[in-house]
Scaffold this motif. Structure first.
Motif, short mmCIF file in Angstrom:
data_model
loop_
_atom_site.label_atom_id
_atom_site.label_comp_id
_atom_site.label_asym_id
_atom_site.label_seq_id
_atom_site.Cartn_x
_atom_site.Cartn_y
_atom_site.Cartn_z
N ARG A 1 -0.62 -7.52 21.87
CA ARG A 1 -1.07 -7.39 20.30
C ARG A 1 -1.30 -5.99 20.14
O ARG A 1 -1.19 -5.47 19.13
CB ARG A 1 -2.17 -8.63 19.96
N ILE A 2 -2.28 -5.52 20.98
CA ILE A 2 -2.56 -4.03 20.90
C ILE A 2 -1.43 -2.98 20.66
O ILE A 2 -1.18 -2.39 19.47
CB ILE A 2 -3.27 -3.50 22.07
N LEU A 3 -0.44 -3.41 21.60
CA LEU A 3 0.64 -2.59 21.56
C LEU A 3 1.63 -2.84 20.12
O LEU A 3 1.89 -1.82 19.62
CB LEU A 3 1.80 -3.30 22.92
N THR A 4 1.85 -4.05 19.60
CA THR A 4 2.38 -4.26 18.24
C THR A 4 1.62 -3.55 17.36
O THR A 4 2.01 -2.99 16.50
CB THR A 4 2.50 -5.88 18.09
N HIS A 5 0.26 -3.81 17.47
CA HIS A 5 -0.65 -3.11 16.37
C HIS A 5 -0.32 -1.37 16.43
O HIS A 5 -0.10 -1.05 15.28
CB HIS A 5 -2.14 -3.64 16.53
N CYS A 6 -0.41 -1.22 17.50
CA CYS A 6 -0.13 0.32 17.65
C CYS A 6 1.16 0.57 17.06
O CYS A 6 1.23 1.60 16.19
CB CYS A 6 -0.25 0.58 19.05
N GLN B 1 3.15 -0.92 15.22
CA GLN B 1 3.17 -0.96 13.74
C GLN B 1 2.50 -0.05 12.73
O GLN B 1 3.21 0.45 11.82
CB GLN B 1 2.84 -2.39 13.40
N ASN B 2 1.43 0.38 13.29
CA ASN B 2 0.62 1.61 12.67
C ASN B 2 1.60 2.70 12.44
O ASN B 2 1.61 3.34 11.71
CB ASN B 2 -0.62 1.79 13.24
N ILE B 3 1.98 3.16 13.90
CA ILE B 3 2.85 4.11 13.97
C ILE B 3 4.00 4.09 12.84
O ILE B 3 4.24 5.21 12.20
CB ILE B 3 3.18 4.42 15.18
N HIS C 1 8.22 -5.65 4.91
CA HIS C 1 7.06 -5.92 5.75
C HIS C 1 6.07 -5.01 5.66
O HIS C 1 4.69 -5.31 5.36
CB HIS C 1 7.58 -6.37 7.05
N TYR C 2 6.25 -3.52 5.83
CA TYR C 2 5.29 -2.47 5.97
C TYR C 2 4.96 -2.26 4.28
O TYR C 2 3.83 -1.81 4.36
CB TYR C 2 5.95 -1.55 6.26
N ARG C 3 5.95 -2.52 3.53
CA ARG C 3 5.40 -2.13 2.18
C ARG C 3 4.32 -3.25 1.67
O ARG C 3 3.50 -2.64 0.99
CB ARG C 3 6.57 -2.56 1.42
#
Lengths: 84, 894
Positions: free
Chosen positions: B834-839, B841-843, B871-873
């Motif tokens: 999850r951390i990885l995903t979060h990171c 996606q943030n980047i 999604h990001y929007r």
């Protein structure tokens, strides 16, 4: 004093003899008198190149003088000058 | 010298004349005059004052005539002469004898050889040699000799001139002396007055022109006492004490820049002091003196163009002097006839004024031109002259055109030599193409030659100059020289030979737009076509270009893929353990196994591996790079900077490619393991997370790759290829190639402006690598667990077959405990993922924001594609705003 002068005269005569000999070798066609005049002129710092040109021209002129009159030479000179 | 009596040279000369011609003194007067003149004008000898040299010459001459005995005799005589010491100027006498010598075998030719002496004079004037600088006196004399030649020709003969002449012959005649001898008083031997002055004149004019360089206005001797200046009446009548004829004569002198008897240069007013004719005289005099100055000053360091300028001025001046001489002759005729009354044909001041009007204007123009051209050289000079040609006056224009044609002659010669022979013979730096001899071979095309903007004549346009400058056989030849390949450029046949005469130049100038342009164009096309042909045929330029794309820009897919496959085990190791030779071996294997093997051996030979600088902690992936060796003429296009760009782009592409490769591995792992791990329901959540993240990444990388491959590389390549196909000369190709590289660099986010973007992208790539590691460890532990469980089951089954209890209680407890432990690690994995995903996606989100704000449209489109499902929007208000704004803008544009 007199002996010194005569010695000098001798030296001059010898020099002139040598020069006449050289002149003969080189077949310049100068006689003793002309040669001595030339030598004197040279000694006064005249440009020998010019002098030789003059002598040649004089010879040419004297040859043409034999057949031509003066005015014609003049005309000839005109032409020469304009060729410059 | 004691006994050689010191007679004056004139007396000697005269007797010489008499002696040689065999005439009396009166008869040889003319010859004598001539002799005086020649001797005076040639006072400074042009030969070495070296007795030894002269004697050697004589000996050589004798030897040439096969008179060895005489030569020996001569050297003996010469030695004797040296010991005598009577003569001071031995060399002089010897030289005289030598020049008078004649080959006895040849028919006597005592005449002739006369013109040779004078033929020297004019060329010496026209061509500048440093000779003059060292001997200013001879300059003066030779100058005077020429002008004297023209004017003296008018005179008949005059013995009386002798006094003035010979006394001052060698040294510059002081003006005061000349002025101090009134013509009337010095008249002797019944000679006409005019001729006498005509004699004196050239001699006196020469020092004045020699002095000219020191000031614009040559100082013409000390100011004359004003009492001597007799002011004639305005109306020019022969009244008062001065006759008009005298005045006319005066004016003729003034025309030549000499003070006359009545008309004098006044120092304070800087003009000639005589009323109505002031303007006329002054301007003429001024101009001629200026021209004399010019003749001197130009002679020194003006180079070829300056020299031809000078020569053209000399031509003009000659015309002027000719006119003067005609006037003199007219005057002479009048004097001879003793005519002093104003008849129809006689010279009057008014007549002079009319006659001299044209020359005056001409000289004025020349003077202005000279002033204007002072200090310029080469093409600049031509430009200056050309500028003067833009006048409405047809006569002026003709004059300036004439000068211009002479001036531009050397320039055109440079031009033709440069275009057709590729040689640059420009010792004075006058041509508008400059070469730098210090340039090394690899920068030849770029730095060797440059354009001197100031030297481009104004009648040649910039475009023409560029065309002249760029495609040169010279570069070609030098390029050939670089690679030791002597292909003679025989194909090129000059459209015409060089401009042989100034007339050609004039013709060229007259229709610059037409024929000249055509010629230049033809030469331009021929040479550039030939150059391109050679580059393509002999040096495979286009093939190299394609190879660059295939190998350094990863265009050859199968090769790159195979290379990556082969390199993978090597590159995961630390960078310090890599060896270039191993990698080179792998590269060769990859080449042999793929379609690359069918490529030209010449190209494959140049393909190599390069390891970048290793910094601690680097793996092989970070330092590996493909390299392409360029040398010889190809390096003209692929310069070192270009190759640097290529390497950067390659690294970027290689990294992106690696991501793709990694993701493929990840996907492969997922697919293979999915079935196996179905038996472990507790993992399904984690695996699902993995799948989602992986597909996100795959999407991202796919879009990136699509962007890089199709929108960056292919588009730019297509443009480049089109341009290269249409290129007319090498410069076009180089320019197109540079544009190509620049586009790629900026679109691949490698330039300085998009450093932030690149950093984000790198971070994303890092996330992918991290994800790969995380997933690998996940699978490892999961598979380990799986095998343990399978072993457990197997053992259980085995025992059951043996008729025992499948498991003992403690075994079961241990198994349970192990499963429990494994299951406890699962949340840890999940949170890690999850951390990885979060990171990640943030980047990506930041990356998208940066993309949106980028000025490049294609990048904005990329952001749109990357976030296709918005999604990001939905997550990031900034993205929403910018996207909407973009769309709004686009809609409004439509």
């Amino acid at each position: 004093m007199a002996s010194a002068a005569s010695a000098n005269l001798n030296a001059v005569r010898e020099t002139m003899d040598v020069l006449l000999e050289i002149s003969r070798l080189l077949n310049t066609g100068l006689d003793m008198e002309s040669l001595s005049i030339c030598v004197r002129l040279c000694e006064q710092g005249i440009n020998p190149e010019a002098l030789s040109a003059v002598i040649k021209e004089l010879r040419k002129a004297s040859e043409s003088l034999k057949v031509q009159k003066l005015p014609q030479i003049e005309q000839y000179c005109w032409k020469e000058w304009f060729l410059l | 010298m004691a006994t050689l009596d010191q007679k004056s040279p004139n007396v000697l000369l005269q007797s010489l004349c008499c002696r040689i011609t065999g005439k009396s003194e009166a008869e040889v007067a003319h010859q004598f005059q001539y002799a005086v003149r020649v001797i005076g004008s040639n006072y400074a000898p042009t030969i070495e004052r070296d007795e030894f040299l002269v004697s050697e010459k004589i000996k050589k001459e004798l030897l040439k005539q096969r008179r060895e005995a005489d030569a020996a005799l001569f050297s003996e005589l010469h030695r004797k002469l040296q010991t005598q010491g009577v003569l001071k100027h031995r060399w002089s006498v010897l030289y005289l004898l030598l020049s008078l010598s004649e080959d006895p075998r040849k028919p006597s030719s005592r005449v002739g050889n006369y013109g040779a002496l004078f033929a020297q004079a004019l060329p010496r004037d026209a061509h500048s040699t440093p000779f003059y600088c060292t001997r200013p006196q001879s300059l003066a004399l030779s100058y005077g000799e020429r002008s004297g030649g023209l004017s003296a020709s008018v005179g008949t003969s005059g013995i009386s001139s002798l006094g003035v002449y010979t006394l001052n012959g060698p040294t510059p005649t002081p003006q005061s002396l000349l002025a101090g001898q009134p013509p009337q008083s010095a008249a002797g031997g019944g000679q006409p007055l005019g001729s006498r002055l005509a004699w004196a004149l050239p001699v006196s004019s020469s020092p004045s022109s020699a002095l000219a360089p020191t000031a614009t206005r040559p100082p013409l001797g000390p100011p004359v006492p004003s009492a001597r200046v007799v002011r004639p009446r305005r109306d020019g009548d022969a009244g008062g004490e001065v006759s008009e004829a005298a005045l006319v004569r005066d004016i003729l002198y003034v025309f030549q820049g000499i003070d006359g008897k009545f008309i004098k240069m006044s120092a304070q007013d800087n003009c000639y002091k005589i009323d109505s004719k002031v303007v006329l005289c002054k301007s003429l005099r001024d101009t001629s003196s200026r021209l004399a100055e010019l003749g001197w000053s130009l002679d020194r360091a003006f180079g070829l163009v300056g020299q031809s300028f000078c020569a053209s001025l000399h031509q003009e001046l000659k015309e002027y002097y000719r006119l003067l001489s005609v006037l003199h002759s007219q005057l002479q005729v009048e004097d001879d006839q003793g005519v002093n009354v104003c008849t129809e044909s006689s010279l009057t001041l008014r007549r002079l004024l009319v006659w001299m009007y044209d020359p005056k204007v001409r000289l004025k123009t020349l003077a202005a031109l000279v002033d204007f051209c002072q200090g310029r050289k080469g093409g600049e000079l031509a430009s200056a002259v050309h500028a003067y040609g833009k006048t409405g006056d047809p006569q002026m224009r003709a004059l300036v055109q004439h000068i211009l044609s002479l001036v531009s002659h050397p320039i055109l010669n440079f031009l033709y030599r440069w275009i057709y022979d590729g040689e640059l013979e420009d010792t004075y730096h006058e041509f508008f193409v400059a070469s730098d001899p210090n340039v090394k071979t690899d920068r030849l095309w770029h730095d060797k030659y440059s354009l001197r903007k100031s030297m481009i004549p104004s009648f040649i346009t910039m475009d023409q100059a560029r065309k002249v400058y760029t495609p040169t056989i010279s570069s070609l030849i030098t390029i050939d020289r670089v690679c030791h390949d002597r292909t003679p450029p025989g194909k090129i046949t000059p459209a015409s030979k060089s401009a042989d005469t100034p007339k050609d130049a004039a013709e060229l100038l007259s229709d610059l737009e037409g024929a000249f342009q055509e010629k230049i164009d033809a030469a331009y096309f021929d040479t550039s076509k030939y150059l391109l042909d050679v580059l393509n045929r002999n040096y495979l330029l286009l093939e190299h270009l394609q190879a660059m794309r295939r190998y350094l820009l990863l265009g050859q897919g199968d090769f790159i893929r195979h290379l990556m496959d082969l390199l993978k085990p090597e590159l995961v190791r630390p960078a310090t353990t890599l060896y270039q030779h191993n990698l080179t071996g792998i590269l060769e294997t990859a080449v042999r196994a793929t379609n690359a093997q069918f490529d030209n051996a010449e190209i494959l030979k140049r393909l190599d591996v390069r390891l970048l600088e290793v910094s601690p902690g680097d793996t092989g992936w970070d330092v590996f790079s493909l390299d392409y060796h360029v040398d010889g003429p190809i390096a003209t296009v692929f310069t070192r900077e270009c190759m640097g760009h290529y390497l950067r782009v390659f690294n970027f592409l290689w990294r992106a490619k690696r991501m793709e490769y990694t993701l493929t591995d990840i996907w492969k792992g997922q697919m293979c393991n999915a079935k196996l791990l179905k038996t472990m329901p507790e993992l399904s959540g984690v695996l699902h997370q993995c799948h989602i993240l992986a597909s996100e990444m795959v999407h991202f990388i796919h879009q990136m790759q699509y962007y890089i491959t199709f929108e960056v590389l292919e588009c730019s390549w297509d443009e480049l290829w089109n341009k290269v196909q249409q290129a007319q000369d090498l410069d076009h190709i180089i320019a197109a190639h540079d544009v190509f590289l620049d586009t790629i660099i900026s679109r691949c986010l490698l330039d300085n402006n998009s450093r932030n973007l690149l950093n984000q992208l790198r971070a994303i790539f890092d996330q992918i690598i991290e994800f790969q590691n995380a997933q690998d460890s996940l699978y490892r532990s999961a598979l380990e667990e799986l095998t343990l469980r399978l072993q457990y089951e197997e053992r259980k089954q085995q025992r059951e077959e043996e008729g025992q209890w499948g498991v003992t209680a403690e075994q079961e407890a241990e198994e349970k405990r192990r499963i429990q432990e494994f299951q406890e690690t699962i949340p840890k994995m999940r949170s890690q993922l999850r951390i990885l995903t979060h990171c990640y996606q943030n980047i990506v989100q930041q990356f998208l924001v940066l993309l949106m704000t980028s000025s490049d449209e294609s990048l904005r489109f990329l952001s749109f594609r990357l976030d296709f499902n918005e999604h990001y929007r939905a997550r990031e208000p900034r993205l929403r705003a910018s996207l909407g704004a973009t769309r709004g803008r686009r809609l409004s544009n439509i």
